[in-house]
Design an enzyme around this catalytic site. Sequence first.
Site, PDB file in Angstrom:
ATOM      1  N   LEU A  65      -6.755   6.509   1.782  1.00 13.87           N
ATOM      2  CA  LEU A  65      -5.505   7.138   1.350  1.00 13.87           C
ATOM      3  C   LEU A  65      -4.567   7.293   2.551  1.00 13.87           C
ATOM      4  O   LEU A  65      -5.005   7.603   3.667  1.00 13.87           O
ATOM      5  CB  LEU A  65      -5.809   8.508   0.741  1.00 13.87           C
TER       6      LEU A  65
ATOM      7  N   HIS B 281     -19.832  11.326   1.478  1.00 20.64           N
ATOM      8  CA  HIS B 281     -20.074  10.038   2.134  1.00 20.64           C
ATOM      9  C   HIS B 281     -21.581   9.848   2.313  1.00 20.64           C
ATOM     10  O   HIS B 281     -22.267  10.770   2.777  1.00 20.64           O
ATOM     11  CB  HIS B 281     -19.360  10.016   3.490  1.00 20.64           C
TER      12      HIS B 281
ATOM     13  N   ARG C 162       0.820  -1.230   0.000  1.00 28.27           N
ATOM     14  CA  ARG C 162       0.000   0.000   0.000  1.00 28.27           C
ATOM     15  C   ARG C 162       0.846   1.268   0.000  1.00 28.27           C
ATOM     16  O   ARG C 162       0.442   2.283  -0.556  1.00 28.27           O
ATOM     17  CB  ARG C 162      -0.931   0.005   1.213  1.00 28.27           C
TER      18      ARG C 162
ATOM     19  N   ASN D 288     -14.431  14.837   0.173  1.00 29.57           N
ATOM     20  CA  ASN D 288     -15.138  13.565  -0.071  1.00 29.57           C
ATOM     21  C   ASN D 288     -16.623  13.754   0.170  1.00 29.57           C
ATOM     22  O   ASN D 288     -17.042  14.609   0.947  1.00 29.57           O
ATOM     23  CB  ASN D 288     -14.608  12.496   0.895  1.00 29.57           C
TER      24      ASN D 288
ATOM     25  N   ARG E  89     -11.015   3.494  -1.710  1.00 26.92           N
ATOM     26  CA  ARG E  89      -9.841   3.073  -0.933  1.00 26.92           C
ATOM     27  C   ARG E  89      -9.381   4.187  -0.012  1.00 26.92           C
ATOM     28  O   ARG E  89      -9.488   5.371  -0.337  1.00 26.92           O
ATOM     29  CB  ARG E  89      -8.696   2.662  -1.858  1.00 26.92           C
TER      30      ARG E  89
HETATM   31  C1  GAR Z   1     -21.604   7.789  -3.742  1.00 27.01           C
HETATM   32  O1  GAR Z   1     -22.894   7.652  -3.224  1.00 27.01           O
HETATM   33  C2  GAR Z   1     -20.628   8.116  -2.637  1.00 27.01           C
HETATM   34  O2  GAR Z   1     -21.213   8.782  -1.553  1.00 27.01           O
HETATM   35  C3  GAR Z   1     -20.159   6.767  -2.202  1.00 27.01           C
HETATM   36  O3  GAR Z   1     -20.044   6.045  -3.387  1.00 27.01           O
HETATM   37  C4  GAR Z   1     -21.070   6.452  -4.277  1.00 27.01           C
HETATM   38  C5  GAR Z   1     -20.474   6.560  -5.660  1.00 27.01           C
HETATM   39  O4  GAR Z   1     -21.436   6.426  -6.645  1.00 27.01           O
HETATM   40  N1  GAR Z   1     -18.916   6.881  -1.519  1.00 27.01           N
HETATM   41  C6  GAR Z   1     -18.603   6.162  -0.443  1.00 27.01           C
HETATM   42  O5  GAR Z   1     -19.322   5.302   0.004  1.00 27.01           O
HETATM   43  C7  GAR Z   1     -17.259   6.500   0.167  1.00 27.01           C
HETATM   44  N2  GAR Z   1     -17.133   5.904   1.446  1.00 27.01           N
HETATM   45  P1  GAR Z   1     -21.010   6.607  -8.192  1.00 27.01           P
HETATM   46  O6  GAR Z   1     -19.905   5.606  -8.497  1.00 27.01           O
HETATM   47  O7  GAR Z   1     -22.237   6.319  -8.977  1.00 27.01           O
HETATM   48  O8  GAR Z   1     -20.549   8.026  -8.345  1.00 27.01           O
END
Ligand code: GAR
Length: 184
Positions: A89, A103, A61, A101, A87
Site C-alpha cells: 500500500l 505476516h 499504482r 497486518n 499488495r
Molecule cells: C496468511 O498466512 C498471512 O500471514 C499471509 O497470507 C496468508 C493468507 O492466508 N500474508 C502474507 O504473506 C503477507 N505478506 P488466507 O488467504 O488463507 O487467509
Amino acid sequence: MRVVVLASGSGTTLQAILDDPELGAQVVAAGTDVPGCAAMTRAEAAGVPTFAVALRDYPDRAVWNAELAAAIAKHDPDLVVLAGFMRLLAPSVVTRFRIVNTHPALLPAFPGAHAIRDALAADASSTGVTVHWVDEGVDTGPVIAQQAVPIEPGDDEGSLRARIQAVEKPLYVATLRRLCQEMN
Ligand code: GAR
C-alpha cells in the site's frame, strides 16, 4: 468499532476473524485486489459487503491506491485489517488509516511475499508469525505480537504453512480482540 478487512486469497484468516464471537468489532466490509477470490466468497456468505479494486483496471499504482483508499473510506473504518492482502500500500493509504497486518515469519526475518519459502531456503530451524502495524515499508511497522514456530526436518511449503497458520489464526484473533478493546 468498525473494521474493514482486506484479503487477496483463500480467506482462511478472514474466516477466523468472522467466526470470532468476541472480536468486539463489526466487520463492516471486506475488500480485495483479486476480484472473485475465495476470501470475498467467504465474506459474502457471512453477509459482509465486499468491494474489489483490481490493479489492472487502473492506469498506475497511484490511481489504484487512491481508488482503494476511497473504497475503504466509504465504510468509515476505525481499523483496517490485512488478512493475506498481497499488495503493498502507498504511503498515502498507510497514513490515512490505522492498518494492522499478520505476516508468516518472525519479522524482521523474512519480510515480503514469500516468507515461508524464504525461511525454508535459508535452512532456518524456526520461523513464526508477526502481527504488526503497517507503515510505509515492506513488513517494517511496529510489532504488536509474535510467536515462534519450529521448522521440522522434511518440511515443505505446504506443511510449514499449515503449522504457521495453526498458530497465526488464534494469535491474530486474540491480538485483534485486544486492539479493539483498547481502541473502544
Ligand atoms: C496468511 O498466512 C498471512 O500471514 C499471509 O497470507 C496468508 C493468507 O492466508 N500474508 C502474507 O504473506 C503477507 N505478506 P488466507 O488467504 O488463507 O487467509
